[in-house]
Design an enzyme around this catalytic site. Structure first.
Site, PDB file in Angstrom:
ATOM      1  N   GLY A 544      45.738  49.256  32.438  1.00  0.00           N
ATOM      2  CA  GLY A 544      46.374  47.964  32.609  1.00  0.00           C
ATOM      3  C   GLY A 544      46.875  47.558  33.974  1.00  0.00           C
ATOM      4  N   CYS A 546      45.777  47.245  36.837  1.00  0.00           N
ATOM      5  CA  CYS A 546      44.935  46.407  37.697  1.00  0.00           C
ATOM      6  C   CYS A 546      45.132  44.925  37.422  1.00  0.00           C
ATOM      7  CB  CYS A 546      43.464  46.787  37.539  1.00  0.00           C
ATOM      8  SG  CYS A 546      43.003  48.235  38.504  1.00  0.00           S
ATOM      9  N   ASP A 547      45.699  44.569  36.266  1.00  0.00           N
ATOM     10  CA  ASP A 547      46.024  43.161  36.020  1.00  0.00           C
ATOM     11  C   ASP A 547      47.114  42.669  36.961  1.00  0.00           C
ATOM     12  OD1 ASP A 547      44.404  41.879  33.982  1.00  0.00           O
ATOM     13  OD2 ASP A 547      45.163  43.364  32.592  1.00  0.00           O
ATOM     14  N   PRO A 548      48.313  43.257  36.947  1.00  0.00           N
ATOM     15  CA  PRO A 548      49.310  42.771  37.913  1.00  0.00           C
ATOM     16  C   PRO A 548      48.910  43.021  39.357  1.00  0.00           C
ATOM     17  CG  PRO A 548      50.097  44.734  36.777  1.00  0.00           C
ATOM     18  CD  PRO A 548      48.868  44.284  36.059  1.00  0.00           C
ATOM     19  N   GLY A 551      46.927  40.120  40.146  1.00  0.00           N
ATOM     20  CA  GLY A 551      47.762  38.932  40.149  1.00  0.00           C
ATOM     21  C   GLY A 551      48.614  38.809  41.393  1.00  0.00           C
TER      22      GLY A 551
END
Length: 783
Positions: A544, A546-548, A551
Site C-alpha cells: 500500500g 506506494c499510494d501515498p 500522491g
C-alpha cells in the site's frame, strides 16, 4: 520553478535529505549543514554493507544531495550555533532532523522563516526522546504486525521505506508552509512524526475500520492472494483489487469454476484457504514464463508486473523507452529522474553533490514579506476539481483541502469512487457505500458532486466547472480523458491558468501506457518487494505505501506548477507517474548494483542500519518484540540488561561489523533470552537503557498510543451517515493550526445542487431535470 527559494538542511538519514533533494530538483537553493568532522554520516553509508572507496561518497548520499551546497558547522559550540541560527534566519524554510534549532528563537529572529522538524515520534509528547530506529517505529505503528504469515514471525518492510515516505511528507509540508508565509508574513513550525507517517501510509485507517465495526480490523498478519508468485523463470506479481479482477484472475489460471465461490471473493477471507489457493495458482504460474504470464494477464486487464530489483528494474522496456533512468552527475552511473514532468518551466539538471564545506557564497539578508490576508491556511482561495479514485489520486486533494483549498470531488452514480466498495457494511445495509474507512480518511474536507461524464450534458457541466478551477487532478488510465475529449489544450483555451495533473500508473506514453496498475504493482516492479521478506522465501509487498508515495509527489508537482503560474500566469499539464515515485525510493538498489556490483536483497527482519536487529518471541502467544542495536554504546547497554553473560562479552561482538557477521549466533541467544520475558516490561527496560525496542502491535492499537494522542493525531469528525468517529490527520503538526478537519468526507453527490447553483448559476428546475435523467444523483445506479 523554485528558483529564489532558500532551504537550509540540517539533517541526516534519508527523510531530511530527500526533502531537500525534492526542493533542489525544482530549482531551490539548498544549503546542507554538516558537522566538520566527517560531515553527514550518510557519506559513508551503503545498503549492501560494502565500504565506500576512499575519496568518494556513498552513491545514496550523492543521489540525495545532488545540486546542493555544503556548510560545515559545529552547532554544539556557541559560535557555531550562532552561525547556524544566522543561516536559518536567512532561509525561507529550514529542514532539520538533528535538533539544534529552537522554533521560538528562530521565529522571533525571522518571523517569515518556517521550520520543518523530522523525528521518530515528533518534537512534542511523552515519547519525543525515546530511542528508535525505523525498524522499531514500524513495529509501534502497526505496519510490521500485519505483514507475513502465521507460520513465521511478522515482517517489517525493507528499504528504509518509512524514511522515504517521511521525506515526501516533509517536502509538501515545507512547501505549503513557504507558500503560506508568503501570504501572511508568518512561518510555521511543521513538526513531522515518522511514527505517524508510517502508520498512515503502511497501516492505513485500520483504527477507523475498527471504529466502523469492520471485520478486517480483527485480522492478524496476512499476505495478499494473489501477489508475488513463482513463474517458470522467476517471480511474477499480480494484484486483484476489485472483484472483477479476481474473477478474471481465476479464468487466467484456469479455475473459472471458482468465480462464484463467495469465500474467495475477498482476500481477507481468502486467507483461510491459502494453501488450496496457492496450490492451483502455482500449478498455473510455474508452467508459464514471466513474459507469457504478463501477456495473458494484460489481455484480461489484470494488474500484473515483472518483479524488479537493483539489477533488472532499469532494463524494463517502459523505463528504457521513456528515459526514466538518466545519467548521474558523475557520468558513470544512471539514476531515476524526478518522478514528474512539466509542460512548462524546467526542473534543474542534476549537479554533483557537494564536497564537505563546498559552497560558493553566503545568503544575503532580505526584508520580511508584507503580511497578506492573515489566513494560516496556505491554500485558502484555491479551487481544485478532483477526478481521482482509490488512494493515490485522492491523497492530493485531501492534502490541499485540509490546508484550505476548496476541493470538489467528482464522481458519478454510474461509477462512484471504487474505494467506496471497500465498505465495512454488507450490501444489505442502508447506504453501505458510505461506510468505507479509506474513503473517509482520504476525502475529508472535500465537497462532492456527481456528473455522468459519458453523456453530453454531464460532460458539458464538467467542462464548465473546469473553466472556473485553478487545478484539476485525475488518475484514470491515460485513454479515458482522451476519449472524453478532456484534452489539456482544449481546456486551456477556456482557462489559460489551469494546471492539470495527470497521475497515470506508468506514464502517458510508452509500451505500458494502458496497463492497469495499483500500489501493489509498483511495489513489485520497483524493488520495494524485493527487499522485503525472508531470504528463503518470495519477495513480499509492503502493501500500500506506494499510494501515498505517489500522491505526495503529485501534490508537490502541483504546487511547483502553481508557483510557476504565480510567477508567469501560465497554467500547464503535469504528468506525475505512480511508478516513478516508487523508483526514486529504490534508487539506492540501482545505484549500488552499478557502483559496487552488489544486489541489495531481503533478509527477514535484519537490516543494514542495526545489528542485532530482529523480532523475538516473548512469553505468551504472539508477543513479539522488535530490538535494533545501532551503535556500540547501545550494544554495551544491551549487554548490561542481559546480565553480562559470557557469550555477550566476546570482543568480536564489540563492533557493528562483528555483530553483523555473527547475527545467527546473536539471534539464537536473544531468542532464548526473550522467550522467558514478559514483552512490555522488557521493552520498557531496554528503552530506559537507551536501546531501541518496541512491541509489535496491531495497527488498530494505535488509537490508544499515548504519543499519538498527546499530539492530537486522531480528530473526531461527525458524518451524516456514519456518525462521529476519530480520523487520523496528517503526520505533522503546523504551529498555526489547531486541527486539520473542518468537514467530513462528502456523501455521494452531497454538494451537487449547491455547486451547480453557486458556480454555474443553474436553476432548481434544471437541477431536478438532471437528476431525473440520471446525470446527477446521490445513490449508485442499479442499487
Amino acid at each position: 520553478m523554485l528558483s529564489g527559494v532558500r532551504v537550509a538542511e540540517c539533517a541526516t538519514g534519508i527523510a531530511g535529505p530527500y526533502c531537500g533533494k525534492l526542493f533542489a530538483d525544482a530549482g531551490a537553493d539548498v544549503v546542507k549543514v554538516e558537522p566538520p568532522a566527517g560531515g553527514d554520516p550518510m557519506r559513508r553509508w551503503t545498503a549492501c554493507g560494502v565500504e565506500v572507496p576512499p575519496g568518494e561518497d556513498g552513491v545514496l548520499f550523492r543521489f540525495l544531495n545532488a545540486s546542493k551546497q555544503s556548510v560545515a558547522l559545529d552547532w554544539t559550540t556557541a559560535s557555531g550555533h550562532a552561525e547556524l541560527l544566522d543561516l536559518a534566519a536567512r532561509a525561507d524554510v529550514v529542514v532539520e532532523s538533528l535538533g539544534g534549532i529552537d522554533w521560538p528563537v528562530l521565529s522571533e529572529r525571522s518571523p517569515a522563516t518556517s521550520l520543518v522538524s523530522i523525528s521518530w515520534f515528533g518534537r512534542t509528547g511523552p515519547w519525543k526522546d525515546r530511542p528508535a530506529t525505523e525498524f522499531t517505529v514500524q513495529a509501534w505503528a502497526g505496519s510490521t504486525g500485519v505483514r507475513g504469515t502465521v507460520e513465521r514471525s511478522p515482517l517489517a518492510a525493507g528499504g528504509r521505506l518509512g524514511e522515504w515516505l517521511a521525506g515526501g511528507y516533509a517536502a509538501i509540508g515545507a512547501l505549503a508552509a513557504t507558500i503560506g508565509a508568503r501570504r501572511t508574513g508568518r512561518g510555521q513550525h511543521v513538526d513531522l512524526s515518522v511514527l505517524e507517517a508510517i502508520h498512515l501510509s503502511m497501516a492505513p485507517f485500520t483504527t477507523l475500520v475498527a471504529s466502523f465495526g469492520g471485520p478486517s480490523a480483527a485480522y492478524g498478519r496476512t499476505v495478499e492472494i494473489p501477489s508475488i508468485e513463482p513463474a517458470a523463470d522467476g517471480w511474477i506479481g499480480f494484484c486483484t483489487i476489485t472483484n472483477q479482477q479476481w474473477r478474471d484472475f481465476l479464468v487466467l489460471v484456469e479455475r473459472g469454476d471458482l468465480v462464484d465461490d463467495a469465500e474467495l471473493t475477498h482476500y481477507f477471507t481468502r486467507e483461510r484457504r491459502r494453501r488450496e489457493v496457492h496450490a492451483f495458482i502455482h500449478a498455473w504460474t510455474r508452467r508459464h514464463t514471466v513474459a507469457d504470464a504478463i501477456e495473458r494477464a494484460t489481455a484480461l486487464r489484470i494488474p500484473v508486473a515483472p518483479v524488479g530489483n537493483g539489477e533488472t528494474v532499469r532494463t524494463f522496456e517502459q523505463f528504457r523507452e521513456r528515459g526514466v533512468y538518466v545519467p548521474a552527475p558523475d557520468g558513470r552511473l544512471v539514476q531515476p529522474r524526478p518522478p514528474y514532468r512539466l509542460g512548462r518551466g524546467a526542473l534543474r539538471p542534476f549537479a554533483p553533490a557537494p564536497q564537505l564545506d563546498e559552497h560558493p557564497s553566503r545568503w544575503a539578508s532580505r526584508p520580511a514579506p508584507s503580511p497578506g490576508d492573515g489566513s494560516d491556511l496556505p491554500f485558502a482561495g484555491l479551487r481544485v476539481l478532483d477526478f481521482t479514485m482509490f488512494w493515490a489520486g485522492p491523497f492530493v486533494g485531501h492534502f490541499l483541502a485540509v490546508l484550505g483549498a476548496d476541493v470538489v470531488k467528482v464522481e458519478s452514480i454510474q461509477r462512484p469512487d471504487g474505494i467506496r466498495l471497500a465498505s465495512t457494511q454488507q450490501p444489505t445495509a442502508d447506504r453501505w457505500w458510505e461506510w468505507s474507512a479509506m474513503y473517509h480518511g482520504i476525502n475529508a474536507g472535500k465537497r462532492g458532486i456527481t456528473l455522468d461524464l459519458s453523456r453530453p450534458r454531464g460532460l458539458a457541466l464538467a467542462k464548465a466547472l473546469i473553466a472556473k478551477a485553478d487545478a484539476v487532478v485525475e488518475n484514470f488510465s491515460p485513454r479515458v480523458l482522451d476519449n472524453l475529449g478532456l484534452r489539456y489544450e482544449e481546456l486551456a483555451r477556456e482557462n489559460p491558468g489551469l494546471v492539470l495533473v495527470r497521475m497515470p500508473a506508468f506514464g502517458l506514453d510508452g509500451p505500458w501506457r494502458d496497463r492497469t496498475g495499483f500500489a501493489q504493482t509498483m511495489e513489485q516492479i520497483s524493488g520495494l518487494a524485493w527487499v522485503t521478506g525472508f531470504g528463503d522465501g518470495p519477495p513480499v509487498i509492503p502493501r500500500g505505501p506506494c499510494d501515498p508515495l505517489a500522491g505526495m509527489h503529485a501534490a508537490l508537482a502541483l504546487l511547483v506548477a502553481l508557483e510557476h503560474r504565480r510567477r508567469t500566469g501560465e497554467g500547464q499539464l503535469v504528468e506525475s507517474t505512480m511508478v516513478e515515485a516508487a523508483l526514486n525510493a529504490t534508487a539506492d538498489q540501482v545505484l549500488e548494483w552499478q557502483a559496487y556490483g552488489r544486489l541489495v536483497g531481503r533478509d527477514g527482519n535484519r537490516g543494514p542500519v542495526a545489528a542485532p536487529q530482529n523480532l523475538y518471541a516473548c512469553r505468551g502467544s504472539e508477543q513479539w518484540i522488535a530490538i535494533a542495536v545501532v551503535g556500540d554504546e547501545q550494544w554495551r547497554a544491551l549487554v548490561d540488561v542481559l546480565g553480562r553473560p559470557g557469550w555477550a562479552l566476546d570482543p568480536a561482538l564489540a563492533t557493528r561489523a562483528g555483530r553483523r557477521a555473527r547475527h545467527d549466533r546473536l539471534d539464537a541467544e536473544l531468542s532464548a533470552w526473550c522467550a522467558t520475558r514478559e514483552r512490555d516490561a522488557l521493552v520498557e527496560e531496554l528503552l530506559a537503557r537507551g536501546v531501541p525496542a518496541a512491541a509489535v502491535l496491531h495497527p488498530r492499537e494505535a488509537v490508544a498510543n499515548p504519543q499519538m494522542r498527546a499530539r492530537g493525531f486522531f480528530e473526531p469528525h461527525s458524518h451524516p451517515v456514519t456518525g462521529t468517529h476519530e480520523l487520523p490527520g496528517l503526520p505533522m503538526r503546523f504551529s498555526g493550526l489547531k486541527r486539520w478537519y473542518r468537514a467530513p468526507a462528502p456523501t455521494l453527490g452531497q454538494h451537487t445542487a449547491e455547486l451547480l447553483r453557486d458556480l454555474l448559476d443553474l436553476r432548481d428546475d434544471t437541477i431536478a431535470e438532471l437528476e431525473a435523467e440520471g446525470i446527477i444523483g446521490i445513490r449508485p445506479a442499479g442499487i
